[in-house]
Each structure stands twice: as structure tokens, then as C-alpha cells.
Design a protein around this motif. Sequence first.
Motif, PDB file in Angstrom:
ATOM      1  N   LYS A 411       0.833  -1.210   0.000  1.00  0.00           N
ATOM      2  CA  LYS A 411       0.000   0.000   0.000  1.00  0.00           C
ATOM      3  C   LYS A 411       0.869   1.262   0.000  1.00  0.00           C
ATOM      4  CE  LYS A 411      -3.745   2.108   2.725  1.00  0.00           C
ATOM      5  NZ  LYS A 411      -3.073   3.313   3.228  1.00  0.00           N
ATOM      6  N   GLU A 415       1.547   4.004  -3.112  1.00  0.00           N
ATOM      7  CA  GLU A 415       1.169   5.406  -2.933  1.00  0.00           C
ATOM      8  C   GLU A 415       2.363   6.346  -3.084  1.00  0.00           C
ATOM      9  OE1 GLU A 415      -0.894   5.620   0.793  1.00  0.00           O
ATOM     10  OE2 GLU A 415      -2.776   4.869  -0.068  1.00  0.00           O
ATOM     11  N   SER A 626      -3.545   8.208  -5.652  1.00  0.00           N
ATOM     12  CA  SER A 626      -4.599   7.446  -6.328  1.00  0.00           C
ATOM     13  C   SER A 626      -4.298   7.191  -7.797  1.00  0.00           C
ATOM     14  CB  SER A 626      -5.939   8.175  -6.201  1.00  0.00           C
ATOM     15  OG  SER A 626      -5.832   9.499  -6.675  1.00  0.00           O
ATOM     16  N   HIS A 628      -1.672   5.094  -9.945  1.00  0.00           N
ATOM     17  CA  HIS A 628      -0.639   4.059  -9.804  1.00  0.00           C
ATOM     18  C   HIS A 628       0.261   4.073 -11.035  1.00  0.00           C
ATOM     19  CE1 HIS A 628       0.434  -0.465  -9.165  1.00  0.00           C
ATOM     20  NE2 HIS A 628       1.403   0.341  -8.799  1.00  0.00           N
ATOM     21  N   ASN A 647      -5.501   5.274 -13.279  1.00  0.00           N
ATOM     22  CA  ASN A 647      -6.195   6.192 -12.383  1.00  0.00           C
ATOM     23  C   ASN A 647      -7.166   5.429 -11.485  1.00  0.00           C
ATOM     24  OD1 ASN A 647      -7.185   8.514 -11.189  1.00  0.00           O
ATOM     25  ND2 ASN A 647      -8.559   9.015 -12.885  1.00  0.00           N
ATOM     26  N   HIS A 648      -7.024   5.610 -10.169  1.00  0.00           N
ATOM     27  CA  HIS A 648      -7.935   5.015  -9.188  1.00  0.00           C
ATOM     28  C   HIS A 648      -8.789   6.087  -8.511  1.00  0.00           C
ATOM     29  CE1 HIS A 648      -5.827   0.939  -8.564  1.00  0.00           C
ATOM     30  NE2 HIS A 648      -5.154   1.543  -9.524  1.00  0.00           N
ATOM     31  N   THR A 649      -8.677   7.317  -8.939  1.00  0.00           N
ATOM     32  CA  THR A 649      -9.331   8.428  -8.245  1.00  0.00           C
ATOM     33  C   THR A 649     -10.835   8.360  -8.474  1.00  0.00           C
ATOM     34  OG1 THR A 649      -7.369   9.738  -8.761  1.00  0.00           O
ATOM     35  CG2 THR A 649      -9.288  10.917  -7.909  1.00  0.00           C
ATOM     36  N   ARG A 654     -15.739   1.468  -1.825  1.00  0.00           N
ATOM     37  CA  ARG A 654     -15.746   0.406  -2.814  1.00  0.00           C
ATOM     38  C   ARG A 654     -17.090  -0.299  -2.801  1.00  0.00           C
ATOM     39  NH1 ARG A 654     -11.027  -3.620  -3.351  1.00  0.00           N
ATOM     40  NH2 ARG A 654     -12.231  -3.951  -5.235  1.00  0.00           N
ATOM     41  N   VAL A 656     -15.880   1.051  -6.614  1.00  0.00           N
ATOM     42  CA  VAL A 656     -15.816   2.357  -7.273  1.00  0.00           C
ATOM     43  C   VAL A 656     -16.782   2.351  -8.461  1.00  0.00           C
ATOM     44  CG1 VAL A 656     -14.332   3.959  -8.529  1.00  0.00           C
ATOM     45  CG2 VAL A 656     -13.428   2.687  -6.562  1.00  0.00           C
TER      46      VAL A 656
END
Length: 718
Positions: A411, A415, A626, A628, A647-649, A654, A656
Motif C-alpha cells: 500500500k 502510494e 490514487s 498508480h 487512475n484510481h481516483t 468500494r 468504485v
Amino acid sequence: MGKYWYQKQLRMVQTVLRETDIVNYNAKAVVEYLEKSNANCIIINAGGIVDFFHSGLDGANLNSFMTNEDILGDLVREAHAKEIKVICRIDFRGAEKDFFRAHPDWFSCEEDGSPKMMSSLIKSEVDIYLPCYNSRYMNEQAMEFTRSIFRQYDIDGIWENALGMPQGVCYCSRCREKYRKDMNKELPTAQQIKNPLVYEEYRKWKYQCALQHIDRIKNTVKEFGDDKAYAAEIFGFLRTAEREAINVLDLDMARDSFDYLVTPAMVSQEAAPASYASGLVYPGSIVKHMKMISKNKQSVLLFGNNGGTLRYVKDPVVENKIWLWEAVSAGGGFWNCLFNGQHPAATHDNRAAYISKPMYDFLHENENILEYNLPIAEAAIYVSKPTRDIFGNSLNFSKDQFCFNMKGIEKVLVEKHIQFVHIPGHINISLEELKPYRVIILPNVKCMSANEIEIFKEYVKEGGRIIASFETSLYDENGNKRNDFGLSEVLGVTSTGTVEDTTVDCYQLIKDTESALLKGIKDTQLLANAEHTLLVNALPGAKAVTTYIPVIRNQPPEKAWIRRMDTVYPVSLTNTFGKGTVVYFAFPIGRALYNYAHDDFVQLFENALDMTLEEDFMIKTNAPASVHIQVISTGEEQNGVMMSLVNHTGTMYRPVHQLVSVHQIEVDIKVPHSPKELRILKAESPVVFKETRNDDGTVTIKFVLDRLDVFAAVWMKM
């Protein structure tokens, strides 16, 4: 000699057939779907629990809906005409009652002689009788069945499904005889197996039985040519079995036995009911792990709907997109297992039919670049198989001392945009396997062999850096506890043998305010503590940064104090060994990062990374955590580097459901010299390049992306 087909990029589709799907099977429509999807291989049911063709074997369990169909023949003909490979799925995890009654000695049994049943493990509408790795049903019967497929059809390989189903101690006659022969003793009783030493002895024996079974099926496949592929279903390295089940299979064992590596990994991961247990970076993580296990084999991510629990309806679309682009960014191939039926138009839910097409298209379009690739890394996490086998439990957080340590460490690395891999740890590790990495993280690597200890000593002595935690090296490779750390002089501590419960109301006392480990931490004398803390003493030369504080109960508030906070036991500590640097945490900081992620733990671990990497990172960016970023090499022939952004933004919880675009992203990547070519492989907005030569002769390439919606990738030919 050229490569076999399975040594090249794999873009696979599995049509999960129900018995009724044999009716009016339309091979032409199936292949049309494969072509539209840009797939180059299909996996189709052949038989085992239910047979989809006439094997000619005694006791065949023919599909009750079968008449004169020849779906394997039709599919092979149509697929091969389009240069699409065909793999047959066999499933010998068990058989129904009639077959069992005819051959009861071909199956697994309990200590009292009663048969083992699938109904005790998973929900099923029919009673399925289970075999074991030594049984006639799972071996001779499966082998003859496999031969019958190859004799009738020009298929390209075999996929053995549900290889991990045999569970617990089997007391069939074959197991009794084999255990007596191999181990010179009787099988352990249900009572004896509760003894950890007996359990480990049996588990290792069963591991060898599983390997022998795999080799029997593989050798059967290879009777028909080296171009025929064999692989089987094994779950990922963060999926440990329930200890009581004594499941022994893992990806590490597949490195020599399988022609390509594949593991199931679903967005909503193997749960009933479906839940979102895995982080969305897991696909990239598992692909990188497979590549590190066997660098010359293709690594394939098997994905499908809802972990198989709600297999009739789609998973959340946005999460699936993130999931699949993550695997692409790590250089993985794909195995689409998204729907039930012949093809999407002939099934109940057609919504996810082409969700993976953009990823398959990307792989196909860049096949010459991505066919062979490996992750590039500045940091590595050491994956100790004995620690996982003996102390891991992915199904129970309170009992696990491996999986959640790994997840917590990953994690922070993700980040911080630090490029990392997993080193597949083993007792005969060499110094050459460690040298490429500037820092190696040992997340509570409890089990280490004498050779591993010596190699890590040499690695640090020559200038390597490690970040270790809790009981690292306190046990040997068999799980036997040592009197002290095997790496005691490297870590700079000795163990007192006392472990304190620091899960609630516990703190660390700051001792060395000037330490780089406390960078950015000001205006406090205390930091949070968590999990359990091993009381250790510092060796001469080691520097205690924080120390253990006994529990301070929070209630009643008037009594929330203790007379003395100061102790001699370090909780965080730095040490120098030879030319190398070591950071040690006396608690499992990985679990704390996963479970609690208090700012103090995050900052301590980030500072440990800054110290050991000297803040000289491969990637520097203004992108938020957010986004990666992953970097892979694209092989000797192409001699290139691909950098990807996923993009995880998105939404607060969850799964998403909506992604938020990120704007004006700048990414600096340091490379050895000027690229010969810069190419945008995929972008949703303009990309600007700028090159700067550094004082040390290296080059920094700055990429500026105006906008990132989901995925972007650039390639540099070096």
C-alpha cells in the motif's frame, strides 16, 4: 528454435459452459466473438464432472443433454481456421454417486472410511465425491481421459481445473500405503495431526504428492508433443489455504511444471457472498509475482464475475476497468472468464461481453513490444514461502502473520510511486538474486534458513539496505523458534523472548529527535503503537529511535496515565552493518499499515524508504497517490521501457462506480541514457516530453499529461 505458441503473448477467453449449453452449440458464433475480442486462445469444457464429448472410457459421465453434437470438433475446426488455439478444460475434483458406487476405492476417505464429500466444502446441488492427489480417479482416469481428447481432436493443450480441491488428511488405501512407504510410519490420526510438528510433516508429504500428480498429467499432455500446453488452477501468493484443510498448492510450485503461469483474481474476490477483499492494485502485484517466479514464462491473469459467487451477472464496470488496466501495466496476459454460456449473445447477462476488449486490443496492437517483459524495480519485498505456509492465513486476519503484512507494505510503496517486485524467497537464495535491489523489505519474515541468513548478512555488509519487522529470522525454515534472531547483528537487536499485546492503548516514546526516521514528525513526544510488540534490546552501535511504552488504559480518563513511560526496549531502530543500512520495527508494521494505517505508521515507513533509497527515486511525480505508476522492461529484442499510469481516483467507498479525471500530471523517470525513440502507446490527452541530462550521466525524461481518465502508457526505446 522458435517459441511455442504458449511462450508468446496470451489473450485467452474461457466459455464457462453449463450442461445445457451443448444444445445448438454454435462454434462459428463463438469464434466470431473471439475475433471481435482480439483473443488468440479459447478454453472450453471437455469433461470430468460432466463430459462434453464421448471419451469412450468406462463410467463416463456424459452430458445428459448430449445427442449427436461434436462441439470440440466444431470449435477446433472453426478456431484453427482463424489461428486461434483451443485448450480443453478437465475437472477431476470429483464424481457423482453412480460412478463412486462403481469405484469407491478410487476416491478419498475420512479416518472412519466414509467418503469425503464436496458438500462439506462448497454448496452444490448434487453430491460430489472427492478424490485425492494419489487416487486412481484423479490420476489414471484423468490421464486416460486426457489421452482420449488428444486422440480424437487436434487440441492445443489442457487446463486442469480445481487442482486445489483435495482437502484434509486422506485415509484411502493408496495414501496409507504411500505414506508408509515414503515416511516409514502410519498416517497421522485426526488427533495426532493437531500437533504442529506432525502437521508440518504431513503437509510437506502432501506437497510432494501434489507435485507428482501435476507431473503425471503434464507428462500425459506432452506425450502428444512439446507444443501442447499444460497448466492448472492455482490461486495467488496472497491466497493461503485454511490450515485445517491442509491445502498445499501455490504458484511457486508451478514454475517448473506449467507451460505458462495463470492464477484466478477477481475484483470481488472468492467470497460468499461476494466482497471486495483485494485492493485494486492486486492484479499488477500478482502479475509481477508470477514474472519473478519464472521470468521466461507468460504470466496470465484469470478474471471473471463476482469471484464466481454471482457468476450470472456482471461485476461493477469501473472496478473491472481499473483491475484489467492494472494487469496490462504490469505486462500480463489475460484469461477472460466473464460469462456463462457459448458466447455473450447466448447468455443471460451480456453487459460485460466487451469490457476487456480495450485491454486485449492494447496488448494485440503492442504485441511486438510486450510479448516478453519484466518489472523494473528499485525496491523488493522478500516473499518467504515457509512464513506463508506456516504462519499465513488469508481467510482470518487475526491469525495471519504473512498476507496482511504484505498488503500493508505494498500500500505504501504504491502510494509513494516506488517501483517494486517480490523476490520469491527460498532456502538456497543467492547473493546475485538480491543485488539488483537498493532496498529489500522483510515484512515479518519469521522463517529463514541458515543460508538465507548468511546471504542477507553479505548483502547488507556489501552496502545493501533492509527494512525488517517484528520476528524476522526468529524461526528456521521449518518453523522452529531460535533462541534469538538469526539476523541479530544485522538488525542491531537481541530478543528478550517477550511479546507484548499492543493492539489497544499503546504508544512509542520518541528518543532520537534528530533521526531521519522521524523526518516531518514534530510537536510530539509520543507515536502510536499497534499489533504486538516484541521486546528487544539494542546492540552497541544501533540507535533506538523510539521505545516501548507499557499500556496506558484510556478509561477512566482521570486514571489514563502511568508513572514511567521510559523503557529500554526499542520499537523503531536504525543500524549500520558493514556498508549497509538497516531499519527495524519491533512490531509488524505491515499489518498495522493494512489494518489501521495511522499517520504515524505511514510516516515512519515512508521515512524508512526515504532513508534507504536516499530519496533518489526512479519516479518523481506530482500525481496523487490514487494514480498508480508502473514501469516494465520490454525485453532484449525491443530493448525498451514502458511506463503506465492507472487512475484510481473515484468514489469514497468500494466498489468504485465513478472515476474522477486527474489533470496536469508531471512524471519524471530516470533512465541510463537518452532514448532512441519515445512513443505514446495510449493517452486520453496530449503528452509532452522533455529530456534533461543529470550530473551523473543519466537522463531524466519528463512526461506531462494534460489529463488522465483511466489509463495511459508511453514507451521508450533505449
